[in-house]
Design a protein around this motif. Structure first.
Motif, short mmCIF file in Angstrom:
data_model
loop_
_atom_site.label_atom_id
_atom_site.label_comp_id
_atom_site.label_asym_id
_atom_site.label_seq_id
_atom_site.Cartn_x
_atom_site.Cartn_y
_atom_site.Cartn_z
N GLY A 52 5.58 -11.28 -44.39
CA GLY A 52 6.21 -10.24 -45.22
C GLY A 52 6.93 -9.20 -44.38
N LEU A 53 6.30 -8.79 -43.29
CA LEU A 53 6.93 -7.81 -42.40
C LEU A 53 8.17 -8.38 -41.74
CD1 LEU A 53 6.67 -4.97 -41.24
CD2 LEU A 53 5.30 -5.94 -39.39
N GLY A 54 8.15 -9.67 -41.40
CA GLY A 54 9.32 -10.31 -40.80
C GLY A 54 10.49 -10.35 -41.77
N ILE A 55 10.23 -10.61 -43.04
CA ILE A 55 11.29 -10.65 -44.04
C ILE A 55 11.90 -9.27 -44.23
CG2 ILE A 55 11.73 -11.01 -46.51
CD1 ILE A 55 9.71 -13.32 -46.38
N VAL A 56 11.06 -8.25 -44.33
CA VAL A 56 11.55 -6.87 -44.49
C VAL A 56 12.37 -6.45 -43.27
CG1 VAL A 56 10.82 -4.46 -44.67
CG2 VAL A 56 9.74 -6.20 -46.10
N LEU A 57 11.89 -6.78 -42.09
CA LEU A 57 12.61 -6.42 -40.86
C LEU A 57 13.97 -7.12 -40.80
CD1 LEU A 57 12.44 -4.88 -38.19
CD2 LEU A 57 11.44 -6.92 -37.18
N ALA A 58 14.02 -8.39 -41.19
CA ALA A 58 15.29 -9.10 -41.19
C ALA A 58 16.26 -8.47 -42.19
CB ALA A 58 15.06 -10.57 -41.52
N ALA A 59 15.78 -8.04 -43.34
CA ALA A 59 16.64 -7.40 -44.33
C ALA A 59 17.19 -6.08 -43.81
CB ALA A 59 15.87 -7.18 -45.63
N VAL A 60 16.36 -5.29 -43.15
CA VAL A 60 16.82 -4.00 -42.60
C VAL A 60 17.85 -4.22 -41.51
CG1 VAL A 60 16.06 -1.98 -41.28
CG2 VAL A 60 14.73 -2.74 -43.26
N VAL A 61 17.60 -5.16 -40.61
CA VAL A 61 18.55 -5.44 -39.53
C VAL A 61 19.88 -5.95 -40.11
CG1 VAL A 61 19.02 -6.99 -37.57
CG2 VAL A 61 16.83 -5.82 -37.74
N GLY A 62 19.81 -6.82 -41.11
CA GLY A 62 21.03 -7.33 -41.75
C GLY A 62 21.82 -6.22 -42.42
N LEU A 63 21.15 -5.31 -43.11
CA LEU A 63 21.82 -4.20 -43.77
C LEU A 63 22.47 -3.26 -42.75
CD1 LEU A 63 22.35 -3.01 -46.57
CD2 LEU A 63 20.26 -1.68 -46.32
N ALA A 64 21.77 -2.98 -41.65
CA ALA A 64 22.33 -2.12 -40.61
C ALA A 64 23.56 -2.78 -39.96
CB ALA A 64 21.27 -1.82 -39.56
N ALA A 65 23.48 -4.07 -39.72
CA ALA A 65 24.61 -4.78 -39.12
C ALA A 65 25.81 -4.77 -40.06
CB ALA A 65 24.21 -6.21 -38.78
N TYR A 66 25.58 -4.90 -41.33
CA TYR A 66 26.67 -4.86 -42.30
C TYR A 66 27.36 -3.50 -42.28
CZ TYR A 66 29.09 -4.49 -46.75
OH TYR A 66 30.04 -4.28 -47.70
N HIS A 67 26.60 -2.41 -42.26
CA HIS A 67 27.20 -1.08 -42.25
C HIS A 67 27.98 -0.81 -40.96
CE1 HIS A 67 25.94 0.59 -46.03
NE2 HIS A 67 24.71 0.10 -45.84
N VAL A 68 27.46 -1.26 -39.84
CA VAL A 68 28.17 -1.07 -38.56
C VAL A 68 29.46 -1.87 -38.58
CG1 VAL A 68 28.08 -1.60 -36.09
CG2 VAL A 68 26.14 -0.51 -37.22
N PHE A 69 29.40 -3.10 -39.01
CA PHE A 69 30.60 -3.93 -39.04
C PHE A 69 31.63 -3.39 -40.04
CE2 PHE A 69 32.96 -7.56 -40.79
CZ PHE A 69 33.57 -8.02 -39.61
N ALA A 70 31.19 -2.95 -41.21
CA ALA A 70 32.11 -2.45 -42.23
C ALA A 70 32.78 -1.16 -41.80
CB ALA A 70 31.36 -2.25 -43.55
N SER A 71 32.09 -0.29 -41.08
CA SER A 71 32.71 0.98 -40.68
C SER A 71 33.65 0.81 -39.49
CB SER A 71 31.62 2.01 -40.34
OG SER A 71 30.88 1.58 -39.22
N SER A 72 33.42 -0.18 -38.62
CA SER A 72 34.29 -0.36 -37.46
C SER A 72 35.52 -1.21 -37.78
CB SER A 72 33.51 -1.01 -36.31
OG SER A 72 33.13 -2.30 -36.68
N HIS A 73 35.50 -2.00 -38.82
CA HIS A 73 36.62 -2.83 -39.21
C HIS A 73 36.98 -2.54 -40.66
CE1 HIS A 73 36.25 -5.09 -35.55
NE2 HIS A 73 34.99 -5.40 -35.81
N PRO A 74 37.83 -1.55 -40.91
CA PRO A 74 38.18 -1.24 -42.30
C PRO A 74 38.97 -2.39 -42.91
CG PRO A 74 39.50 0.08 -40.82
CD PRO A 74 38.51 -0.66 -39.97
#
Length: 157
Positions: free
Chosen positions: A106-128
Motif C-alpha cells: 500500500g505504501l509503495g502504491i501511494v509513493l508511486a502516485a505521489v512521485v507520478g503527480l510531482a513529475a507531471y507538475h514539473v514537466f507541465a510547468s517547464s514545457h507549456p
C-alpha cells in the motif's frame, strides 16, 4: 394378502377406478397400479411410499394403520432423524484467519502516485503547451460578437 392386494380389493369394494383414485389422491395412475402390484420402486423412497399407501387407503375407505405396519415389517421401520442431522453442516466448516493488510504494498502504491503527480507538475510547468501559446499570440483566444440581421454570430478575432 399383500398391501397392494388389500388396496386393490378396497378400491373395487368402493367401486372406484384407478382414474378416480388418482384424481382424489393426486397420485399418477401408473404409480397406483404399481403399488397395487406391490412394486414400490417408482415411489421415490420409503417416506413417499408410506405417504402414497396412506393416501390411497384414505381414498378407498381402508384403514392405513395396518397397511403401514405391514410395509414397515417388510421393509424396515423409518430411521429416526434428529435435528442435528437436518441442521448440521454437510462438511466441516473451515474458519480462515482474516488477511492482514500488507502495508508495504500500500505504501509503495501511494509513493508511486505521489512521485507520478510531482513529475507531471514539473514537466507541465517547464514545457507549456505550444498550441495554447500560439493561439494567444495570434489572438484566436478572443471571441467577438457581431450582429448579422436578427442573429448574433460569435467568431474568433
Amino acid at each position: 394378502m399383500s398391501i397392494g392386494e388389500d388396496l386393490a380389493a378396497a378400491r373395487r369394494r368402493a367401486g372406484l377406478t384407478l382414474t378416480q383414485v388418482s384424481k382424489r389422491t393426486c397420485i399418477r395412475e401408473t404409480l397406483i397400479c404399481a403399488i397395487e402390484r406391490d412394486d414400490y420402486r417408482a415411489c421415490g423412497g420409503d417416506f413417499y411410499t408410506r405417504g402414497h399407501i396412506r393416501a390411497i387407503a384414505h381414498a378407498v375407505g381402508a384403514d392405513p394403520g395396518p397397511l403401514i405396519a405391514e410395509y414397515d415389517a417388510a421393509h424396515g421401520p423409518p430411521c429416526p432423524v434428529t435435528a442435528a442431522d437436518l441442521l448440521g453442516p454437510a462438511k466441516p466448516v473451515s474458519i480462515r484467519e482474516r488477511h492482514r493488510l500488507k502495508w508495504g504494498a500500500g505504501l509503495g502504491i501511494v509513493l508511486a502516485a505521489v512521485v507520478g503527480l510531482a513529475a507531471y507538475h514539473v514537466f507541465a510547468s517547464s514545457h507549456p503547451a505550444s498550441a495554447v501559446h500560439a493561439a494567444a499570440r495570434t489572438g484566436l483566444h478572443r471571441l467577438s460578437r457581431r450582429r448579422c440581421g436578427t442573429r448574433i454570430r460569435w467568431s474568433f478575432t
